[in-house]
Write a protein that holds these residues in place. Structure first.
Motif, short mmCIF file in Angstrom:
data_model
loop_
_atom_site.label_atom_id
_atom_site.label_comp_id
_atom_site.label_asym_id
_atom_site.label_seq_id
_atom_site.Cartn_x
_atom_site.Cartn_y
_atom_site.Cartn_z
N TYR A 54 0.79 -1.06 -0.05
CA TYR A 54 0.15 -0.07 -0.07
C TYR A 54 0.91 1.37 -0.03
O TYR A 54 0.51 2.05 -0.47
CB TYR A 54 -1.11 0.05 1.28
N SER A 58 0.95 4.57 -2.50
CA SER A 58 0.74 5.90 -2.04
C SER A 58 1.93 6.77 -2.54
O SER A 58 1.85 7.99 -3.07
CB SER A 58 0.89 6.05 -0.45
N ILE A 63 0.73 10.54 -2.37
CA ILE A 63 0.11 10.55 -1.23
C ILE A 63 0.77 10.08 0.35
O ILE A 63 1.54 9.25 0.00
CB ILE A 63 -1.09 9.47 -1.19
N SER A 65 -0.33 9.40 3.26
CA SER A 65 -0.86 8.32 4.14
C SER A 65 -0.31 6.99 3.45
O SER A 65 -0.73 6.62 2.16
CB SER A 65 -2.27 8.49 4.26
N PRO A 66 0.52 6.00 4.03
CA PRO A 66 0.95 4.99 3.57
C PRO A 66 -0.40 3.80 3.21
O PRO A 66 -0.32 3.07 2.53
CB PRO A 66 1.84 4.29 4.34
N TYR A 68 -3.53 4.60 2.49
CA TYR A 68 -4.73 5.28 2.06
C TYR A 68 -5.44 4.45 1.07
O TYR A 68 -6.78 4.38 0.99
CB TYR A 68 -4.30 6.58 1.35
#
Length: 379
Positions: A54, A58, A63, A65-66, A68
Motif C-alpha cells: 500500500y 501511495s 499521497i 498516508s501509506p 490510504y
C-alpha cells in the motif's frame, strides 16, 4: 459520514496462475477494481526484491498516508475529485482511462438514485465511445440500430389512423420525443430498409423485422435500448391512470433451478404474446401502442457459506440466448392471473377510488419528480 458502497457484483476473478491485470471497463464498483488491482500487483511482485505494498501505491500517487488505498478499498474513505487524478497516475492510466475511472468513482459513491442514474449514463456513454473508437463495436452497426423512438414508431405502423408526419407523431408520442428525434428516427427506419413507402399510396409499411439479425446488435446498445424502455415504464407509473396500465411486483426467494425455470417461462410467455399479436395485426390494426417490460433480477447476493443438498435439474432448466426487446402494439394491457401459491413477500396493491384516480397526477410525490428527472437522462 463516508459512503460504504454495497458490493452487488464483483469484477473478473484473478486466478493464482494468471497475471492478467484487471480491466477497468469490466467493473461497476471502483473499490472492487482497486482491490483486484492491488492483488494483481502483489502477485506480480512476488519474489522480487521490492514487494508491492500500500505504501508503494501511495508513493506513486504522491499521497502521504501509506494506507490510504487500503482505507478506500475497505470503504472507510471516499475519493475526492483531486484524489481521483492522483489515483489515475498511480494506476498508470492515460487520460481517457482516468476519465472513465472518475465516472466510475462518482457512480459508486453517489447515493441519490437520480444522481446515480446520471453517472451511470455518462459512464456507459464513455465506455461505448471508447469501444467505437477502438473498433470493438462496429460504428455502422451501432448507427443503423433503431433507438427507442424509432422502435415505437415502427410499432405505430400497426396502429390505426396514424399519419406519419412529424407534428402528428410528436403528439401521439405525448411529447416524449423532440421533432429532430422523430425526423431522425423516420429517416433511419426508411434508409435502413425497415420501413418502405408504398409507391402507389405513399403509405408507410413494414419491410422487415427490427430484430432480423439480433446477433449483430452490440450488447451495449441492447442495454441502452432496454433501459430507455424501462424508464418509459417508470414515467407511466406516475403519469398514467391505473385503468390504462398494469403494474405489479413480486419478491421471491428462489433456488438457482427455480430461477432458471421462471426465466424460461417468462421468455416463452413473451414469445407467445408476440406471436399472437402479430397474427391479430394481420387482420386489423390496433388502437394504441403499449410497452410490455419483463424483469427478473437478483436483489441480494447468495450466502457463500450456505451448504445446500444437490437438487435435480428441471426439464426447463436450459440456457437460451439473451433476448432482444420486442415491442409490438396490443389492443389492451396484458393481464396475468396468478395461480394460488405459497404466500411470498409481494408489494401490496391498495384499492384506488375514483377521486384518487382523478387526483393522481396532482399528488405525485418527490419520488415521482426524481423518477421523471432520471427518465429524462435517457432521451
Amino acid at each position: 459520514m463516508q459512503n460504504r458502497q454495497p458490493e452487488f457484483s464483483k469484477g473478473k476473478e484473478i486466478s493464482m496462475g494468471s497475471l492478467v491485470p484487471p480491466v477497468l471497463s469490466d467493473y461497476m464498483n471502483y473499490r472492487q477494481f482497486l482491490a483486484d488491482f492491488y492483488l494483481f500487483k502483489r502477485k506480480a511482485s512476488k519474489g522480487s526484491l521490492r514487494a508491492y505494498t500500500y505504501a508503494v501505491f501511495s508513493a506513486a500517487a504522491n499521497i502521504k498516508s501509506p494506507n490510504y488505498l487500503k482505507m478506500i478499498i475497505e470503504g472507510k474513505r471516499n475519493l475526492s475529485d483531486d484524489m481521483i487524478g492522483k489515483f489515475g497516475k498511480a494506476l498508470g492510466f492515460m487520460k481517457d482511462q482516468t476519465e472513465e475511472f472518475r465516472l466510475l468513482v462518482q457512480f459508486t459513491q453517489a447515493m441519490d438514485p437520480a444522481e446515480r442514474n446520471m453517472y451511470l449514463k455518462k459512464l456507459s456513454e464513455h465506455r461505448v465511445a471508447g469501444k467505437l473508437k477502438s473498433g470493438e463495436i462496429d460504428r455502422k452497426t451501432w448507427e443503423k440500430v433503431p433507438n427507442w423512438v424509432a422502435w415505437i414508431i415502427y410499432a405505430m405502423i400497426d396502429q390505426d389512423g396514424v399519419s406519419f408526419d412529424t407534428a402528428t407523431l410528436k403528439n401521439l408520442l405525448r411529447g416524449k420525443a423532440s421533432e429532430d428525434e422523430i425526423d431522425n428516427a423516420l429517416s433511419t427506419l426508411i434508409s435502413s430498409g425497415d420501413l418502405r413507402r408504398d409507391e402507389v399510396t405513399g403509405e408507410l409499411k413494414k419491410a422487415r423485422s427490427l430484430t432480423e439479425s439480433p446477433e449483430e446488435i452490440p450488447v451495449a446498445l441492447v442495454r441502452k435500448l432496454q433501459s430507455q424502455l424501462m424508464y418509459l415504464g417508470l414515467e407511466s407509473l406516475y403519469q398514467d391512470q391505473p385503468t390504462e396500465r398494469e403494474f405489479g411486483t413480486l419478491t421471491l426467494s428462489l433456488t438457482k433451478s427455480e430461477f432458471e425455470e421462471i426465466k424460461f417461462k417468462l421468455r416463452q410467455m413473451r414469445k407467445a404474446l408476440h406471436k399472437d399479436n402479430s397474427i391479430a395485426r394481420m387482420k386489423d390494426k390496433g388502437e394504441r401502442v403499449y410497452q410490455l417490460n419483463i424483469q427478473l433480477f437478483p436483489v441480494t447476493n447468495a450466502v457463500e457459506t450456505a451448504v445446500k443438498a444437490p437438487a435435480m435439474k428441471s426439464a426447463l432448466d436450459i440456457q437460451v440466448e439473451t433476448p432482444i426487446v420486442e415491442t409490438t402494439p396490443v389492443e389492451a394491457p396484458v393481464m396475468m392471473a396468478e395461480a394460488p401459491a405459497v404466500p411470498q413477500a409481494a408489494a401490496p396493491a391498495a384499492p384506488v377510488s375514483a377521486k384518487e384516480q382523478k387526483n393522481e397526477r396532482s399528488n405525485v410525490s418527490s419520488l415521482a419528480a426524481t423518477a421523471a428527472s432520471a427518465a429524462d437522462l435517457f432521451r
